[in-house]
Design a protein around this motif. Structure first.
Motif, PDB file in Angstrom:
ATOM      1  N   ALA A 356       0.845  -1.189   0.000  1.00  0.00           N
ATOM      2  CA  ALA A 356       0.000   0.000   0.000  1.00  0.00           C
ATOM      3  C   ALA A 356       0.885   1.246   0.000  1.00  0.00           C
ATOM      4  CB  ALA A 356      -0.919  -0.003   1.221  1.00  0.00           C
ATOM      5  N   LEU A 357       0.432   2.269  -0.711  1.00  0.00           N
ATOM      6  CA  LEU A 357       1.166   3.535  -0.749  1.00  0.00           C
ATOM      7  C   LEU A 357       1.049   4.228   0.610  1.00  0.00           C
ATOM      8  CD1 LEU A 357       2.601   5.789  -2.398  1.00  0.00           C
ATOM      9  CD2 LEU A 357       0.309   6.704  -2.887  1.00  0.00           C
ATOM     10  N   THR A 358       2.178   4.697   1.103  1.00  0.00           N
ATOM     11  CA  THR A 358       2.204   5.457   2.354  1.00  0.00           C
ATOM     12  C   THR A 358       2.585   6.898   2.030  1.00  0.00           C
ATOM     13  OG1 THR A 358       2.902   3.504   3.598  1.00  0.00           O
ATOM     14  CG2 THR A 358       3.223   5.642   4.652  1.00  0.00           C
ATOM     15  N   VAL A 359       1.666   7.821   2.271  1.00  0.00           N
ATOM     16  CA  VAL A 359       1.915   9.231   1.967  1.00  0.00           C
ATOM     17  C   VAL A 359       2.266   9.961   3.256  1.00  0.00           C
ATOM     18  CG1 VAL A 359       0.953  11.362   1.046  1.00  0.00           C
ATOM     19  CG2 VAL A 359       0.383   9.174  -0.013  1.00  0.00           C
ATOM     20  N   THR A 360       3.488  10.486   3.299  1.00  0.00           N
ATOM     21  CA  THR A 360       3.932  11.231   4.484  1.00  0.00           C
ATOM     22  C   THR A 360       3.890  12.731   4.236  1.00  0.00           C
ATOM     23  OG1 THR A 360       6.221  10.977   3.710  1.00  0.00           O
ATOM     24  CG2 THR A 360       5.386   9.358   5.295  1.00  0.00           C
ATOM     25  N   GLY A 361       4.156  13.148   3.004  1.00  0.00           N
ATOM     26  CA  GLY A 361       4.130  14.578   2.694  1.00  0.00           C
ATOM     27  C   GLY A 361       3.367  14.903   1.431  1.00  0.00           C
ATOM     28  N   GLY A 362       3.383  13.969   0.476  1.00  0.00           N
ATOM     29  CA  GLY A 362       2.669  14.182  -0.779  1.00  0.00           C
ATOM     30  C   GLY A 362       3.533  14.743  -1.891  1.00  0.00           C
ATOM     31  N   ALA A 363       4.869  14.601  -1.768  1.00  0.00           N
ATOM     32  CA  ALA A 363       5.754  15.059  -2.835  1.00  0.00           C
ATOM     33  C   ALA A 363       5.595  14.157  -4.059  1.00  0.00           C
ATOM     34  CB  ALA A 363       7.200  15.042  -2.352  1.00  0.00           C
ATOM     35  N   ILE A 364       5.525  14.769  -5.243  1.00  0.00           N
ATOM     36  CA  ILE A 364       5.315  14.026  -6.494  1.00  0.00           C
ATOM     37  C   ILE A 364       6.483  14.297  -7.438  1.00  0.00           C
ATOM     38  CG2 ILE A 364       3.780  13.658  -8.462  1.00  0.00           C
ATOM     39  CD1 ILE A 364       1.525  14.861  -6.744  1.00  0.00           C
ATOM     40  N   GLU A 365       6.972  13.234  -8.068  1.00  0.00           N
ATOM     41  CA  GLU A 365       8.065  13.393  -9.034  1.00  0.00           C
ATOM     42  C   GLU A 365       7.731  12.625 -10.305  1.00  0.00           C
ATOM     43  OE1 GLU A 365      12.864  12.472  -9.566  1.00  0.00           O
ATOM     44  OE2 GLU A 365      11.755  11.684  -7.841  1.00  0.00           O
ATOM     45  N   PHE A 366       7.687  13.357 -11.404  1.00  0.00           N
ATOM     46  CA  PHE A 366       7.579  12.748 -12.732  1.00  0.00           C
ATOM     47  C   PHE A 366       9.002  12.684 -13.280  1.00  0.00           C
ATOM     48  CE2 PHE A 366       3.561  14.894 -11.951  1.00  0.00           C
ATOM     49  CZ  PHE A 366       2.619  13.956 -12.353  1.00  0.00           C
ATOM     50  N   ASP A 367       9.541  11.478 -13.394  1.00  0.00           N
ATOM     51  CA  ASP A 367      10.954  11.300 -13.733  1.00  0.00           C
ATOM     52  C   ASP A 367      11.102  10.757 -15.158  1.00  0.00           C
ATOM     53  OD1 ASP A 367      13.666  10.901 -13.766  1.00  0.00           O
ATOM     54  OD2 ASP A 367      13.663   9.244 -12.337  1.00  0.00           O
ATOM     55  N   LYS A 368      11.353  11.659 -16.100  1.00  0.00           N
ATOM     56  CA  LYS A 368      11.591  11.302 -17.505  1.00  0.00           C
ATOM     57  C   LYS A 368      10.518  10.348 -18.036  1.00  0.00           C
ATOM     58  CE  LYS A 368      16.604  11.874 -17.073  1.00  0.00           C
ATOM     59  NZ  LYS A 368      17.930  11.220 -17.185  1.00  0.00           N
ATOM     60  N   ILE A 369       9.279  10.722 -17.804  1.00  0.00           N
ATOM     61  CA  ILE A 369       8.181   9.828 -18.195  1.00  0.00           C
ATOM     62  C   ILE A 369       7.932   9.896 -19.697  1.00  0.00           C
ATOM     63  CG2 ILE A 369       7.089  10.010 -15.927  1.00  0.00           C
ATOM     64  CD1 ILE A 369       4.960  11.799 -17.243  1.00  0.00           C
ATOM     65  N   LYS A 370       7.497   8.750 -20.223  1.00  0.00           N
ATOM     66  CA  LYS A 370       7.180   8.651 -21.645  1.00  0.00           C
ATOM     67  C   LYS A 370       5.846   7.923 -21.778  1.00  0.00           C
ATOM     68  CE  LYS A 370       8.873   6.805 -26.054  1.00  0.00           C
ATOM     69  NZ  LYS A 370       9.963   6.067 -26.746  1.00  0.00           N
ATOM     70  N   PHE A 371       4.933   8.521 -22.562  1.00  0.00           N
ATOM     71  CA  PHE A 371       3.622   7.903 -22.749  1.00  0.00           C
ATOM     72  C   PHE A 371       2.990   8.457 -24.015  1.00  0.00           C
ATOM     73  CE2 PHE A 371      -0.978   7.557 -22.067  1.00  0.00           C
ATOM     74  CZ  PHE A 371      -1.063   6.187 -21.867  1.00  0.00           C
ATOM     75  N   ASN A 372       2.358   7.554 -24.800  1.00  0.00           N
ATOM     76  CA  ASN A 372       1.770   8.024 -26.065  1.00  0.00           C
ATOM     77  C   ASN A 372       0.445   7.360 -26.421  1.00  0.00           C
ATOM     78  OD1 ASN A 372       2.466   5.463 -26.894  1.00  0.00           O
ATOM     79  ND2 ASN A 372       4.094   6.118 -28.290  1.00  0.00           N
ATOM     80  N   TYR A 373      -0.238   6.721 -25.452  1.00  0.00           N
ATOM     81  CA  TYR A 373      -1.542   6.076 -25.701  1.00  0.00           C
ATOM     82  C   TYR A 373      -1.469   5.034 -26.810  1.00  0.00           C
ATOM     83  CZ  TYR A 373      -3.647   9.759 -22.838  1.00  0.00           C
ATOM     84  OH  TYR A 373      -3.975  10.605 -21.811  1.00  0.00           O
ATOM     85  N   GLY A 374      -0.309   4.424 -26.996  1.00  0.00           N
ATOM     86  CA  GLY A 374      -0.170   3.402 -28.015  1.00  0.00           C
ATOM     87  C   GLY A 374      -0.031   3.935 -29.420  1.00  0.00           C
ATOM     88  N   LYS A 375       0.118   5.245 -29.591  1.00  0.00           N
ATOM     89  CA  LYS A 375       0.248   5.845 -30.920  1.00  0.00           C
ATOM     90  C   LYS A 375       1.715   5.917 -31.311  1.00  0.00           C
ATOM     91  CE  LYS A 375      -3.777   8.748 -29.940  1.00  0.00           C
ATOM     92  NZ  LYS A 375      -4.251  10.131 -29.737  1.00  0.00           N
ATOM     93  N   ASP A 376       1.920   6.253 -32.593  1.00  0.00           N
ATOM     94  CA  ASP A 376       3.300   6.358 -33.074  1.00  0.00           C
ATOM     95  C   ASP A 376       3.990   7.587 -32.511  1.00  0.00           C
ATOM     96  OD1 ASP A 376       3.016   4.049 -34.527  1.00  0.00           O
ATOM     97  OD2 ASP A 376       2.336   5.084 -36.334  1.00  0.00           O
ATOM     98  N   GLY A 377       3.272   8.719 -32.541  1.00  0.00           N
ATOM     99  CA  GLY A 377       3.864   9.951 -32.038  1.00  0.00           C
ATOM    100  C   GLY A 377       3.768  10.020 -30.528  1.00  0.00           C
ATOM    101  N   GLY A 378       4.785  10.550 -29.867  1.00  0.00           N
ATOM    102  CA  GLY A 378       4.763  10.611 -28.415  1.00  0.00           C
ATOM    103  C   GLY A 378       3.970  11.792 -27.897  1.00  0.00           C
ATOM    104  N   VAL A 379       2.979  11.544 -27.030  1.00  0.00           N
ATOM    105  CA  VAL A 379       2.252  12.618 -26.375  1.00  0.00           C
ATOM    106  C   VAL A 379       3.161  13.267 -25.346  1.00  0.00           C
ATOM    107  CG1 VAL A 379       0.266  13.170 -24.904  1.00  0.00           C
ATOM    108  CG2 VAL A 379       0.039  11.492 -26.748  1.00  0.00           C
ATOM    109  N   ILE A 380       3.846  12.408 -24.567  1.00  0.00           N
ATOM    110  CA  ILE A 380       4.836  12.890 -23.591  1.00  0.00           C
ATOM    111  C   ILE A 380       6.103  12.081 -23.792  1.00  0.00           C
ATOM    112  CG2 ILE A 380       5.440  12.992 -21.143  1.00  0.00           C
ATOM    113  CD1 ILE A 380       2.555  13.508 -20.511  1.00  0.00           C
TER     114      ILE A 380
END
Length: 618
Positions: A356-380
């Motif tokens: 289970a996720l334990t949240v102590t402060g709520g800091a969020i980090e997006f670290d070099k994320i890549k996502f494109n909904y299965g398409k050829d071109g990258g959304v992110i």
């Protein structure tokens, strides 16, 4: 009697607690998967079926003996001479067969017919609830529901008919051949010929009916899905005066369904005609062979009576078996059609023994994320962004810049194709999805409420919330006063009033306030606002903004807004474009810089973004 019924009804648990597993995508394995926990009772039913079939054949043989006895017996001593055979046969007819039949009926109707399909629906429904968000974006909700409902019946009928009908047919037909052969071998030949022809008919017609049934099942699901889609979006249908278009849309699927019905009925007619002809030929052949055999002294009158009686019995039985087997193949078609959907793998899964996720402060980090909904071109592509514990940021950008995509991957509605999202240092891919989403409160632009009471919808944020907490949340969301005035068609008022499907009985602003109240109750440490006040007029928005400020207090906040004035006071604004961060800073810093944010701010009128496509915000 009810106690007896109750005992049989509790032999199979319709709601097993074991975690749902992905069903196999092969028919036999698929049926076996959903038959777990029911097999002992199905085996007992098949044993009873076999015993009953044997006894019915034995009764026919005994009737032949009675005919022979009557032809030569002494009337005065008949009952004394044949007392015990008559007694035991009477006991079988009056006691044993009814008792076995009653036991068979109770097992079939009380134990199997109700609980078995409900057990399948329960397991399938739980599996489908775990399906990924992307799966439901590609499917009609009505179509999915239809598959769950009709597949349960298809599997039940398939398994029950194979176990029950197949056993009965094999034992009864086999017993018939043995009985007739024991009386006169010549009379057995027409039965063998008829049985061979019967098998040929089955082999020819039933696969065709199976294919038609599979097409029909799919067409039925599509037809139902289209009709439900029209009802679900009835406001859009009305607004665009599209009744005739929806009629045509539904009619096309109805015609497609009807196109499977007519060929099915043609096959049924051909099958019946062929069967009637074969039964007539069998009756003629058995009668003729029996008479010649009697004339030659090889068969008794009782043997002829048994042979003709079995033919008359087989005539009705053959039609029953044919329709049962046709029904079997129809249900196999339904089961196969449902299997294609219900056995699809879930795209987003928890890792084994995910913590289970334990949240102590709520800091969020997006670290070099890549996502494109299965398409050829990258959304992110390789986006990095850090949000400090308790920090409140606003996401700004053109349509398609990736703002909502960031929210989707944060909630793990989709799995990343590269990089990681971490909350307080914990990779969200390593924790359970439920624990992740329990720590994030979300108010979206497209607010969807459940067709339940106002109370249930607000408490959806935290089911154990007290009445006082629910009312307090409604007050903070500026919803309490109008809730007290609500009355539904069943006369339920206030917090007991039901909101209709997707909340259609409420205005957009009212739905949004219920959604905000729901998040107040949830009180999660991380808050995502995706156009949280977009459906509210300026006066209500102003009243709610203070509540939102209170809600954001002490939380990590990510807010998405078209109305830039609603996020201008946040700690930091992040400007996205084509899946990348191009600007960061406060409103004061960005509004005077020569960048995209300054252009967007300059084009606002009354707090809204302009309609210029080159700078239109998401």
């Amino acid at each position: 009697m009810n106690t007896l019924f109750n005992w049989f009804e509790k032999r199979v648990d319709p709601f097993p607690k074991d975690a749902p597993q992905q069903p196999p995508n092969r028919l036999l394995a698929f049926c076996l998967h959903y038959t777990q926990g029911v097999w002992p009772w199905l085996i007992l039913i098949s044993i009873l079926t076999a015993v009953i079939a044997v006894m019915q054949v034995v009764i026919f043989g005994f009737l032949g003996e009675i005919v022979d006895w009557l032809a030569s017996a002494n009337r005065e001593t008949f009952f004394r001479d044949e007392f015990w055979p008559l007694f035991w046969m009477g006991a079988i007819v009056v006691v044993v067969i009814p008792v076995l039949g009653a036991l068979h009926t109770m097992l079939m109707h009380q134990t199997i017919f109700g609980n078995f399909p409900m057990r399948i629906r329960w397991r399938a429904h739980r599996y489908m609830l775990g399906q990924s968000f992307g799966f439901y974006q590609d499917e009609f909700a009505g179509r999915v529901a239809t598959k769950v409902m009709q597949t349960a019946l298809g599997v039940r009928e398939t398994v029950a008919k194979i176990i029950d009908v197949f056993v009965y047919v094999v034992v009864y037909f086999g017993g018939t051949l043995v009985l007739v052969g024991s009386l006169d071998l010549a009379m057995m030949l027409p039965f063998i010929g008829w049985l061979c022809f019967y098998v040929v008919l089955l082999a020819y017609f039933l696969p065709k009916m199976r294919h038609i049934s599979e097409l029909q099942s799919n067409a039925r699901s599509t037809m139902t899905g289209r009709i439900v889609d029209s009802y679900t979006n009835i406001m859009t249908v009305k607004l665009f005066a599209h009744n005739s278009g929806e009629q045509d849309y539904a009619k096309a699927s109805m015609n497609e369904f009807l196109g499977t019905v007519h060929p099915q009925m043609r096959l049924a007619s051909k099958l019946n005609i062929s069967l009637d002809l074969s039964n007539s030929l069998l009756l003629f052949a058995v009668g003729a062979v029996g008479l010649f055999s009697w004339q030659a002294g090889n068969a008794t009158v009782g043997a002829i009576a048994v042979g003709v009686g079995l033919v008359m019995r087989l005539e009705g039985l053959s039609h029953w078996v044919m329709w049962e087997l046709a029904g079997l193949f129809e249900n196999i078609g339904m089961a196969e059609d449902g299997m294609k959907m219900l056995s699809k793998p879930i795209d987003v899964n928890d890792k084994p023994n995910a913590k289970a996720l334990t949240v102590t402060g709520g800091a969020i980090e997006f670290d070099k994320i890549k996502f494109n909904y299965g398409k050829d071109g990258g959304v992110i592509d390789a986006l990095s962004l850090s949000v400090a514990s308790g920090e409140k940021i606003g996401l700004v950008g053109r349509s398609g810049a990736g703002k909502s995509t960031l929210m989707n991957v944060l909630l793990r509605l989709y799995d990343l194709e590269g990089g990681a999202v971490r909350i307080d240092g914990q990779n969200i891919a390593d924790v359970s999805q439920e624990s992740l989403r329990k720590q994030i409160g979300v108010v979206t632009q497209d607010t969807s409420l459940l067709h339940r009471s106002i109370r249930d919808n607000i408490a959806y944020g935290r089911p154990d919330a007290t009445e006082d907490e629910i009312i307090e949340a409604a007050k903070r969301a500026n919803a309490h006063d109008y809730i007290l005035d609500l009355v539904d068609l069943q006369g339920r008022t206030g917090y007991d009033a039901h909101v209709g499907e997707r909340g259609v009985k409420l205005s957009g602003g009212q739905r949004q306030r219920i959604a905000i109240a729901r998040v107040f109750v949830k009180n999660a440490p991380i808050l995502v606002l995706d156009e949280a006040t977009s459906a509210l007029d300026s006066e209500v928005e102003s009243a709610i903004q203070e509540s939102l400020n209170a809600l954001m207090e002490g939380k990590t906040v990510i807010a998405i807004a078209h109305r830039l004035s609603t996020i201008a006071s946040l700690d930091r604004l992040v400007v996205l474009d084509e899946g990348a961060v191009i600007e960061e800073g406060t409103h004061d810093e960005l509004s005077v810089a020569d960048g995209l944010y300054a252009q967007l701010w300059a084009r606002q009128s009354g707090g809204f973004l302009g309609l210029d496509e080159s700078v239109a915000a998401e």
